[in-house]
Design a protein around this motif. Sequence first.
Motif, mmCIF file in Angstrom:
data_model
loop_
_atom_site.group_PDB
_atom_site.id
_atom_site.type_symbol
_atom_site.label_atom_id
_atom_site.label_comp_id
_atom_site.label_asym_id
_atom_site.label_seq_id
_atom_site.Cartn_x
_atom_site.Cartn_y
_atom_site.Cartn_z
ATOM 1 N N THR A 204 27.054 50.924 40.714
ATOM 2 C CA THR A 204 25.749 51.478 41.102
ATOM 3 C C THR A 204 24.676 50.919 40.185
ATOM 4 O OG1 THR A 204 26.120 53.376 39.678
ATOM 5 C CG2 THR A 204 26.775 53.597 41.960
ATOM 6 N N ASN A 205 23.522 50.667 40.787
ATOM 7 C CA ASN A 205 22.405 50.012 40.116
ATOM 8 C C ASN A 205 21.133 50.725 40.532
ATOM 9 O OD1 ASN A 205 20.861 48.086 38.862
ATOM 10 N ND2 ASN A 205 22.108 46.378 39.589
ATOM 11 N N PRO A 206 20.113 50.750 39.707
ATOM 12 C CA PRO A 206 18.856 51.367 40.185
ATOM 13 C C PRO A 206 18.296 50.702 41.439
ATOM 14 C CG PRO A 206 18.788 51.054 37.814
ATOM 15 C CD PRO A 206 20.019 50.385 38.277
ATOM 16 N N PHE A 207 18.725 49.478 41.694
ATOM 17 C CA PHE A 207 18.195 48.751 42.849
ATOM 18 C C PHE A 207 19.110 48.832 44.060
ATOM 19 C CE2 PHE A 207 17.541 44.731 45.198
ATOM 20 C CZ PHE A 207 16.222 44.930 45.580
ATOM 21 N N LYS A 208 20.440 48.645 43.868
ATOM 22 C CA LYS A 208 21.361 48.647 45.001
ATOM 23 C C LYS A 208 22.789 48.882 44.502
ATOM 24 C CE LYS A 208 22.730 44.769 46.759
ATOM 25 N NZ LYS A 208 22.808 43.438 47.399
ATOM 26 N N GLN B 54 36.869 55.744 33.386
ATOM 27 C CA GLN B 54 35.971 56.192 32.324
ATOM 28 C C GLN B 54 34.690 56.811 32.871
ATOM 29 O OE1 GLN B 54 35.301 52.803 29.846
ATOM 30 N NE2 GLN B 54 37.409 52.773 29.008
ATOM 31 N N GLU B 55 34.230 56.330 34.017
ATOM 32 C CA GLU B 55 32.956 56.790 34.565
ATOM 33 C C GLU B 55 33.102 57.910 35.595
ATOM 34 O OE1 GLU B 55 29.880 55.652 33.812
ATOM 35 O OE2 GLU B 55 30.612 54.249 32.300
ATOM 36 N N GLN B 56 34.360 58.325 35.941
ATOM 37 C CA GLN B 56 34.519 59.251 37.065
ATOM 38 C C GLN B 56 34.066 60.667 36.733
ATOM 39 O OE1 GLN B 56 38.648 59.165 38.045
ATOM 40 N NE2 GLN B 56 39.314 60.176 36.147
ATOM 41 N N ASN B 57 34.044 61.062 35.439
ATOM 42 C CA ASN B 57 33.643 62.427 35.080
ATOM 43 C C ASN B 57 32.133 62.584 34.935
ATOM 44 O OD1 ASN B 57 36.302 63.408 34.956
ATOM 45 N ND2 ASN B 57 36.566 62.522 32.902
ATOM 46 N N LYS B 58 31.397 61.523 35.037
ATOM 47 C CA LYS B 58 29.936 61.596 34.908
ATOM 48 C C LYS B 58 29.307 62.019 36.235
ATOM 49 C CE LYS B 58 29.676 58.115 31.254
ATOM 50 N NZ LYS B 58 29.117 56.803 30.846
ATOM 51 N N ASP B 59 28.071 62.551 36.136
ATOM 52 C CA ASP B 59 27.354 62.969 37.353
ATOM 53 C C ASP B 59 26.963 61.759 38.199
ATOM 54 O OD1 ASP B 59 27.567 65.593 36.549
ATOM 55 O OD2 ASP B 59 25.686 65.531 35.421
ATOM 56 N N ILE B 60 26.459 60.735 37.533
ATOM 57 C CA ILE B 60 26.081 59.507 38.251
ATOM 58 C C ILE B 60 26.921 58.391 37.646
ATOM 59 C CG2 ILE B 60 24.203 57.919 38.859
ATOM 60 C CD1 ILE B 60 22.279 60.280 38.349
ATOM 61 N N PRO B 61 28.116 58.166 38.180
ATOM 62 C CA PRO B 61 28.967 57.127 37.593
ATOM 63 C C PRO B 61 28.439 55.735 37.909
ATOM 64 C CG PRO B 61 30.028 58.059 39.510
ATOM 65 C CD PRO B 61 28.791 58.864 39.299
ATOM 66 N N ARG B 62 28.669 54.850 36.947
ATOM 67 C CA ARG B 62 28.224 53.469 37.138
ATOM 68 C C ARG B 62 29.184 52.693 38.037
ATOM 69 N NH1 ARG B 62 27.397 49.030 32.282
ATOM 70 N NH2 ARG B 62 26.657 47.319 33.619
ATOM 71 N N PHE B 63 30.491 52.913 37.857
ATOM 72 C CA PHE B 63 31.498 52.247 38.678
ATOM 73 C C PHE B 63 32.196 53.276 39.555
ATOM 74 C CE2 PHE B 63 30.987 49.267 35.220
ATOM 75 C CZ PHE B 63 31.049 48.029 35.846
#
Length: 640
Positions: A129-133, A97-106
């Motif tokens: 991915t997290n804003p921290f790490k 679900q997240e692979q087509n985004k510019d900044i994927p979460r997973f």
Amino acid sequence: MAAELLFNCEVCVQVRSQACEERRLNVRVNVELLSISNPVHKKDLAVRLTDDADPFFLYNLVISEEDFQSLKSQQGLLVDFSAFPQKFIDLLQQCIQEQNKDIPRFLLQLVYSGSVLDHTPVSLNVVETNPFKHLTHLSLKFLPGNDAEIKKFLARCLKCLKEDKMTLEDKLRKTEEDFTRQLSYTQQSLSEKSRELDKLKNEWTSYTAALTSKHTQELTAEKERALQAQTQYQQQHEQQKKELESLHQRSIQQLQNRLSELEVINKDLTERRYKGDSTVRELKAKLSGVEDECQRAKQEVVSLRRENTTLDAECHEKEKFINQLQTRVAVLEQEIKDKDQLVIRTKEVLDATQEQKVILEENTEKKQSHIEKLETTIKSLSAELLKANEIIKKLQGDLKTLMSKLKLKNTVTIQQEKLLAEKEERLQKEQRELQETGQSLRMKEQEVCKLQEQLETTIQKLEESKQLLKTNENVITWLNKQLNEVQMLKRMETPSSMHGGIRTALSPHGMLERPSFPSSGISHTISPFYAFQKFAEPAHNKNPSPHCPVPKIQFNSQVSKIDQHSDVQVVTAATGHPANKENGDNLGLESKYFKKKEDSIPLRGLSQNTLNSENLKPYLPKVQPSLPAAVTTTSAYFPG
């Protein structure tokens, strides 16, 4: 060993290695659950990474329950081995679900420890991915496939491709056959239409030739008439010239004016001729269109008549069937009325009640069998309605195929566009007719529902008749008990002579108590049968005993015959109230069981004799209104 496929999909993976830069790669992830029964029943989770573009890209991972325990302790997992495959699949779906985004979460990261060509183990990391790490939720190590595994994998891929090829070839063969059939059908229809066009062209040419011949004949006739008129006018003019040469030039000018008028008339005639030509052409075009419309209308009339005949036949059959059902329902209602009459007649004779009850039970069983037959007929009707709905669906499918064929014909022949439009209108009319037939079928379904309701009402009436039978049986048993009690009291007690004053009272059950004679010293009481006995009335007899002033009383133990035409009455002594009718007061029962009916027989009791109220008033108390219905009193006479 049985394998259960849990997940098979392409996922975008971020590849990292020391030798080359980061890149993205589409990798197919295959998750299977392997169950092994020999020698010990256990389950393994098999994960395979492949690339559709590179057949030699193969990495395998097999996790047993023991390996999962070590993985759980190393990475701090909180799930069991049974829930681990679903959780892993959920993580993969989140990555998809997240692979087509510019900044994927997973993200899925494939990390090589060495170079790509060394065939070293690879770790697959699920990273959030997290804003921290970057948080790694799961890290799995895959082993590259050896030659045997790659060959096995390639053989499996070849087998799947061959199966897909066979299925596609079968589909192609079927589609080619369908298209050839459609082409043959369209060619036949085109040949038929071309024949029809040739016939129409021949008819049109013959008709136009006839019209041109008629027109030429009319033109020649008009030309002859015009020439004759011109010759006549010229002769008249010449005669007028010869006769009026001596006259003045005015006559010549008048003749010249006359000639100009004739020229104008000739011009008008020529214009009329041209107009006639144009009207003839228009009429020819209209005639051709009208003939086409006539042929189409005739074809439509023939098809509609056939459809109307079929629909009328079906409607007639269904109406016959509904009439049969209605007659059956009427027969059932008549039978129910007959049963009601039988229930009423059961009151006439007490001995025949049990036999009539058996007959009624048999009749009710027959009615239940009739009702079951009617239910089966209703089910068959519903099945026929379903078949009619299926036929309507098939007709709609045929209409859709006709529409597709008409579209193909539009592309082939531009001249038939008008014909296709008219056919579409016909199809719409047929659809309307189909809707009307569907509405008529719905009306028939409503009529069937009404018949079902009528059947339910008849069943309710049968149940009510059964309840009436039960209540009648209860009343009959109660009356039998009362009569048995009276008969037992008759047998047990005997009449005796009485001296002194008479004392009477009512029992707690509403029966007359035994009278006593305290003045004579006799304490023995008279039985309740005293109320049913007939006292003798000798007016001249006196008591022969000088010691007993009480008159001698004689008892008649015989019961009088049934009074067929009058109700049994109960005398209420010591009051002026009239006697109760047959069956008396209700005694806790409903009033409908004590109503006298015209065809009923009164209950067997004693004759309608009443006590002499003037002589018995000081001795008899008031009779309670709850006396039994079968009680009747006899009269007695006390002289002096």
